[in-house]
Design a protein around this motif. Structure first.
Motif, short mmCIF file in Angstrom:
data_model
loop_
_atom_site.label_atom_id
_atom_site.label_comp_id
_atom_site.label_asym_id
_atom_site.label_seq_id
_atom_site.Cartn_x
_atom_site.Cartn_y
_atom_site.Cartn_z
N ARG A 151 0.83 -1.22 0.00
CA ARG A 151 0.00 0.00 0.00
C ARG A 151 0.86 1.26 0.00
NH1 ARG A 151 -2.98 -3.25 3.18
NH2 ARG A 151 -2.16 -2.47 5.14
N GLU A 152 1.86 1.31 0.87
CA GLU A 152 2.68 2.52 0.98
C GLU A 152 3.51 2.80 -0.26
OE1 GLU A 152 4.91 3.24 4.52
OE2 GLU A 152 3.22 2.71 5.81
N LEU A 153 3.97 1.73 -0.93
CA LEU A 153 4.80 1.93 -2.12
C LEU A 153 3.99 1.92 -3.42
CD1 LEU A 153 7.95 -0.19 -1.16
CD2 LEU A 153 7.56 2.26 -0.87
N GLY A 154 2.67 1.70 -3.32
CA GLY A 154 1.80 1.79 -4.48
C GLY A 154 1.81 0.56 -5.38
N TYR A 155 2.01 -0.62 -4.82
CA TYR A 155 2.00 -1.86 -5.60
C TYR A 155 0.85 -2.73 -5.15
CZ TYR A 155 6.85 -0.42 -6.40
OH TYR A 155 7.97 0.28 -6.73
N THR A 156 0.48 -3.69 -6.00
CA THR A 156 -0.52 -4.67 -5.56
C THR A 156 0.17 -5.66 -4.63
OG1 THR A 156 -0.13 -6.24 -7.35
CG2 THR A 156 -1.77 -4.50 -7.76
N GLN A 157 -0.61 -6.23 -3.73
CA GLN A 157 -0.04 -7.18 -2.78
C GLN A 157 0.45 -8.43 -3.52
OE1 GLN A 157 -2.22 -7.58 0.80
NE2 GLN A 157 -0.86 -9.11 1.65
N ALA A 158 -0.27 -8.84 -4.56
CA ALA A 158 0.15 -10.03 -5.32
C ALA A 158 1.50 -9.80 -5.99
CB ALA A 158 -0.91 -10.38 -6.35
N TRP A 159 1.68 -8.62 -6.61
CA TRP A 159 2.95 -8.32 -7.29
C TRP A 159 4.08 -8.28 -6.27
CZ3 TRP A 159 6.62 -4.44 -6.91
CH2 TRP A 159 7.58 -4.41 -7.93
N LEU A 160 3.84 -7.60 -5.16
CA LEU A 160 4.88 -7.49 -4.13
C LEU A 160 5.25 -8.86 -3.57
CD1 LEU A 160 6.48 -5.27 -2.47
CD2 LEU A 160 4.91 -5.89 -0.65
N SER A 161 4.26 -9.71 -3.34
CA SER A 161 4.52 -11.04 -2.81
C SER A 161 5.37 -11.86 -3.78
CB SER A 161 3.20 -11.77 -2.52
OG SER A 161 3.45 -13.03 -1.96
N THR A 162 5.06 -11.76 -5.07
CA THR A 162 5.85 -12.47 -6.08
C THR A 162 7.30 -12.01 -6.06
OG1 THR A 162 3.93 -12.76 -7.51
CG2 THR A 162 6.08 -12.91 -8.56
N ILE A 163 7.50 -10.71 -5.95
CA ILE A 163 8.85 -10.15 -5.93
C ILE A 163 9.58 -10.58 -4.66
CG2 ILE A 163 10.20 -8.00 -5.80
CD1 ILE A 163 8.95 -8.65 -8.57
N VAL A 164 8.96 -10.35 -3.51
CA VAL A 164 9.62 -10.59 -2.22
C VAL A 164 9.98 -12.05 -2.03
CG1 VAL A 164 9.23 -10.56 0.29
CG2 VAL A 164 8.69 -8.55 -1.08
N HIS A 165 9.19 -12.96 -2.56
CA HIS A 165 9.46 -14.38 -2.35
C HIS A 165 10.28 -15.01 -3.47
CE1 HIS A 165 6.07 -13.61 0.41
NE2 HIS A 165 6.94 -14.18 1.22
N SER A 166 10.76 -14.21 -4.40
CA SER A 166 11.64 -14.76 -5.44
C SER A 166 13.04 -14.98 -4.87
CB SER A 166 11.71 -13.79 -6.63
OG SER A 166 12.47 -12.65 -6.29
N ASP A 167 13.75 -15.92 -5.43
CA ASP A 167 15.10 -16.25 -4.96
C ASP A 167 16.05 -15.06 -5.07
OD1 ASP A 167 14.24 -18.81 -4.43
OD2 ASP A 167 15.07 -19.67 -6.27
N ALA A 168 15.99 -14.34 -6.19
CA ALA A 168 16.90 -13.21 -6.41
C ALA A 168 16.66 -12.12 -5.36
CB ALA A 168 16.74 -12.64 -7.81
N PHE A 169 15.39 -11.81 -5.11
CA PHE A 169 15.08 -10.78 -4.12
C PHE A 169 15.50 -11.22 -2.73
CE2 PHE A 169 12.66 -8.51 -0.99
CZ PHE A 169 12.67 -7.20 -1.46
N GLN A 170 15.19 -12.47 -2.37
CA GLN A 170 15.55 -12.97 -1.04
C GLN A 170 17.06 -12.92 -0.82
OE1 GLN A 170 13.88 -14.12 1.87
NE2 GLN A 170 12.26 -12.91 0.89
#
Length: 154
Positions: free
Chosen positions: A31-50
């Motif tokens: 919400r604060e960064l203006g992204y959908t929760q689904a998109w953010l979850s995909t990014i945050v749980h990716s291997d590269a991001f982790q």
């Protein structure tokens, strides 16, 4: 789960937010960064991001709390809390619940036939990758060592 190929400035901003707000949820971050929760979850749980997130957390000397392991631990703790609540009220826990719970808990502690079977199924593999040049040098050293032993009478 889709895997991101390259990290960019948006991903860096998410890492910064997570490190600055370890007590807040991914939903709040989205919400604060203006992204959908689904998109953010995909990014945050990716291997590269982790990998980036955990590296930055180590550099900052803080715990990386937004990891899959921590999410699983949270679910496990919530489940255990609910189980305890049911067990504390005599009429709330059915016989089946008590039996299933005791099997699960005892199995997790290493007791019972399932725990023994699981231990027997564990197999470990070790894969070594050796460069041809390293192998050749090792053979040469071994040959020199062996020839020295033979000449020295050992």
């Amino acid at each position: 789960m889709p895997e991101i190929q390259k990290l960019n400035h948006r991903h860096q901003a998410i890492v910064n937010w997570l490190l600055a707000n370890p007590h807040r949820s991914l939903g709040e971050c989205a919400r604060e960064l203006g992204y959908t929760q689904a998109w953010l979850s995909t990014i945050v749980h990716s291997d590269a991001f982790q990998a980036l997130y955990q590296e930055r957390a180590r550099e900052a000397g803080v715990e990386a709390v937004h990891t899959m392991k921590n999410r699983l631990l949270k679910v496990a703790l919530l489940t255990l809390d609910r189980m305890e609540e049911k067990l504390e009220v005599p009429d709330k826990a059915s016989e089946r619940f008590l039996t299933d719970t005791s099997r699960t808990v005892l199995g997790a502690l290493g007791y019972g036939p399932q725990a023994q079977v699981r231990g027997a199924e564990v197999s470990k593999h070790l894969h070594l990758h050796v460069a041809a040049e390293d192998l050749e040098r090792a053979r040469e050293r071994a040959a020199i060592a062996l020839s020295g032993e033979r000449e020295g009478g050992h």
